[in-house]
Write a protein that holds these residues in place. Structure first.
Motif, mmCIF file in Angstrom:
data_model
loop_
_atom_site.group_PDB
_atom_site.id
_atom_site.type_symbol
_atom_site.label_atom_id
_atom_site.label_comp_id
_atom_site.label_asym_id
_atom_site.label_seq_id
_atom_site.Cartn_x
_atom_site.Cartn_y
_atom_site.Cartn_z
ATOM 1 N N ILE A 1 26.855 95.021 -14.969
ATOM 2 C CA ILE A 1 27.784 94.054 -14.426
ATOM 3 C C ILE A 1 28.678 94.735 -13.393
ATOM 4 O O ILE A 1 29.332 95.735 -13.693
ATOM 5 C CB ILE A 1 28.678 93.431 -15.530
ATOM 6 N N TYR A 2 28.651 94.208 -12.178
ATOM 7 C CA TYR A 2 29.524 94.745 -11.132
ATOM 8 C C TYR A 2 30.923 94.175 -11.371
ATOM 9 O O TYR A 2 31.128 92.972 -11.300
ATOM 10 C CB TYR A 2 29.022 94.348 -9.755
ATOM 11 N N PRO A 3 31.887 95.023 -11.679
ATOM 12 C CA PRO A 3 33.210 94.510 -12.089
ATOM 13 C C PRO A 3 34.019 93.981 -10.929
ATOM 14 O O PRO A 3 33.940 94.440 -9.790
ATOM 15 C CB PRO A 3 33.871 95.739 -12.708
ATOM 16 N N LYS A 4 34.844 92.990 -11.243
ATOM 17 C CA LYS A 4 35.782 92.440 -10.280
ATOM 18 C C LYS A 4 37.066 93.249 -10.378
ATOM 19 O O LYS A 4 37.763 93.226 -11.374
ATOM 20 C CB LYS A 4 36.058 90.957 -10.596
ATOM 21 N N THR A 5 37.367 94.017 -9.321
ATOM 22 C CA THR A 5 38.534 94.914 -9.372
ATOM 23 C C THR A 5 39.571 94.500 -8.334
ATOM 24 O O THR A 5 39.287 93.710 -7.449
ATOM 25 C CB THR A 5 38.111 96.362 -9.112
#
Length: 205
Positions: free
Chosen positions: A201-205
């Protein structure tokens, strides 16, 4: 340069690549009338442009409502050459819509598979390798639309509103779209292997 002690790549929860075996239940081509619906055929001959004569064939296609970031009609790469459906998911949709059945060809399917759980959730970049040598690269899930719902509606003249019900009940169950990575012939009865790539999962930062 990123601090190696806090590198995000080192902390990702990664699912390693794996394989799932499935089975080809049916293959479907476009009739001469070039209708949206398909029809059962003995074999499906695939080229790098997809299914010859199919309304979705071609190296490129015109953008539509699915690509609001482009003006409608913009020429773009055709990643939607092939529609792949699951017999198990079609049965779930039919049950949710209170229909006796839902056939792949009614909604323009090209290949129907069995044995691969949650087919519509398979991630992009998955390779579907067929026993005869064909390889289809998955672009992603095929969002259900009212256009396909209207085709179902015509099959059941005693029901109304199926065109709107289909997008509601078929969310994340409507199968996959992909493009031909290695051409050849696919026929019912073949084995197919889904090569699932490494995922995270590509995190929302």
């Amino acid at each position: 340069m990123a601090d190696q002690d806090t590198c995000l790549a080192d902390t990702l929860d990664v699912t390693r690549k794996f394989k799932i075996a499935g089975h080809v239940e049916g293959v479907f081509g476009t009739p001469v009338t070039e209708d949206f619906q398909t029809e059962p055929v003995e074999r499906l001959d695939l080229t790098f442009e997809g299914v010859p004569g199919d309304r979705h064939a071609g190296f490129t296609r015109k953008s539509g409502g699915r690509e609001p970031w482009y003006p409608r009609g913009t020429e773009m790469c055709n990643e939607r050459q092939i529609s792949i459906l699951s017999v198990e998911e079609l049965a779930i949709i039919a049950e949710r819509m209170e229909l006796p059945e839902l056939k792949s060809e009614w909604i323009g399917g090209n290949i129907t598979l069995s044995g691969i759980p949650n087919l519509s959730l398979i991630p992009p970049r998955t390779r579907l390798e067929f026993e005869g040598g064909v390889v289809i690269r998955v672009d992603g899930d095929n969002a259900p639309c009212r256009f396909a719902g209207s085709a179902i509606d015509r099959q059941f003249p005693d029901r109304s509103g199926l065109d709107l019900l289909f997008p509601q009940k078929a969310r994340r169950l409507r199968g996959l779209v992909g493009f031909v990575e290695k051409p050849g012939t696919v026929a019912a009865g073949e084995a197919v292997t889904a090569h699932i790539p490494e995922q995270w999962i590509y995190p929302k930062t």
